[in-house]
Every structure is written in C-alpha cells, then in structure tokens.
Motif scaffolding. Structure first.
Motif, mmCIF file in Angstrom:
data_model
loop_
_atom_site.group_PDB
_atom_site.id
_atom_site.type_symbol
_atom_site.label_atom_id
_atom_site.label_comp_id
_atom_site.label_asym_id
_atom_site.label_seq_id
_atom_site.Cartn_x
_atom_site.Cartn_y
_atom_site.Cartn_z
ATOM 1 N N ALA A 82 0.879 -1.174 0.000
ATOM 2 C CA ALA A 82 0.000 0.000 0.000
ATOM 3 C C ALA A 82 0.913 1.220 0.000
ATOM 4 C CB ALA A 82 -0.900 -0.015 1.237
ATOM 5 N N HIS A 115 3.145 1.448 4.053
ATOM 6 C CA HIS A 115 3.230 0.088 4.609
ATOM 7 C C HIS A 115 4.409 0.072 5.575
ATOM 8 C CE1 HIS A 115 3.271 -4.574 3.805
ATOM 9 N NE2 HIS A 115 3.207 -4.280 5.100
ATOM 10 N N ARG A 141 -5.315 0.004 8.112
ATOM 11 C CA ARG A 141 -5.481 -1.358 8.645
ATOM 12 C C ARG A 141 -4.220 -1.775 9.368
ATOM 13 N NH1 ARG A 141 -7.820 -5.571 4.528
ATOM 14 N NH2 ARG A 141 -9.621 -4.250 4.963
ATOM 15 N N LEU A 184 -1.091 -0.612 7.094
ATOM 16 C CA LEU A 184 -1.353 -0.411 5.664
ATOM 17 C C LEU A 184 -2.327 0.748 5.508
ATOM 18 C CD1 LEU A 184 -1.944 -4.178 5.158
ATOM 19 C CD2 LEU A 184 -0.167 -2.961 3.908
ATOM 20 N N LEU A 202 -8.857 -0.936 0.969
ATOM 21 C CA LEU A 202 -8.402 -2.278 1.377
ATOM 22 C C LEU A 202 -9.611 -3.188 1.415
ATOM 23 C CD1 LEU A 202 -6.051 -1.022 4.212
ATOM 24 C CD2 LEU A 202 -5.297 -2.077 2.083
ATOM 25 N N PRO A 217 -9.691 -10.222 3.696
ATOM 26 C CA PRO A 217 -8.364 -10.248 3.079
ATOM 27 C C PRO A 217 -8.135 -11.613 2.431
ATOM 28 C CG PRO A 217 -8.167 -10.492 5.443
ATOM 29 C CD PRO A 217 -9.623 -10.250 5.165
#
Ligand code: 5GP
Ligand code: ZN
Length: 113
Positions: free
Chosen positions: A34, A37, A82, A103, A108, A112
C-alpha cells in the motif's frame, strides 16, 4: 543473533525508520503493499503471537497505538488504515519476530486474501 528483525532493531541491517522508542521500532516494509506500509516491532524478540504472555499486553497495546500515531502523522487517521499481525504458515507469516503491519493509502478489501 540470526533474526532479521532483531538485526534491524539493533541497527545492524538498514531500514527506513519512521518511529522508535525504548521498546518499539517502526520501519517501512521493503515490499510495500500500500502507499504506506510500515512494520511495527518490539525490540525484544518474540517469534509469534503464540509466544506472548499476559506480561506482554502493554507491549502489544503500544504497538497498536504507535501504528495509529504513524497513520495519523501521514494523514490517514480519518481516511482509514489497517493493522494486521500474521501468525504462522496459513496466515503467511514469513519473518518469525512479531510485527504489526500498518497499511494505508488505498482501499483495502475485506475479507483479506
Ligand atoms: P509477514 O509475511 O511475516 O507477515 O511479513 C513480513 C514482512 O517483512 C513482509 O511484508 C516483507 O516484505 C517484510 N520484509 C522482509 N524482509 C525485510 C527487510 O529486510 N526489510 C524490510 N524493511 N522489510 C522486510
Ligand atoms: Zn527477532
């Protein structure tokens, strides 16, 4: 000491640090997933989430609070971000020194992969 993240915490392997204090170090992930990160790690070696004890509760809480502060510094507090900690093989843990992924900067998906 053979642990990669212990070496980063000790300054023996370079990393782009974004935060550090007596117990934590935070640095940019080498393979960012991202726009922001960051990995937040304890200076002390703990291999997986399975190795935490009650005495580590404050440490793990401080990892989450550091991540939130870093997200805020980068302008993502309101947009959203996140935090993720992977534990062992099926979650995709590849470095066996606990780390909190932060992230931010793109949408997002959930759940996941
Ligand atoms: P895991 O898959 O264990 O949850 O996450 C490990 C993370 O560490 C990965 O996102 C990977 O890109 C990152 N990483 C692995 N080696 C290095 C390194 O030498 N330096 C940095 N900055 N990140 C690393
Ligand atoms: Zn370590």
């Amino acid at each position: 000491m053979s642990c990669l993240f212990c070496k980063i915490a000790a300054g023996e392997i370079p990393a782009t640090l974004v935060y550090q204090d007596d117990t934590l170090v935070a640095f940019k992930d080498i393979n960012p997933q991202a726009p922001l990160h960051v990995l937040v790690i304890p200076r002390r070696h703990v291999a997986t989430l399975n190795d935490l004890s009650a005495g580590d509760d404050a440490l793990v809480g401080s990892m989450q609070r550091a991540a939130a502060a870093i997200a805020k510094e980068h302008g993502y507090a309101e947009r959203g971000f996140r935090t993720v900690m992977n534990c062992n093989a099926e979650a995709g843990q590849t470095v066996f020194h606990i780390h909190l992924h932060l992230l931010a900067g793109r949408g997002l998906v959930w759940p996941p992969g």
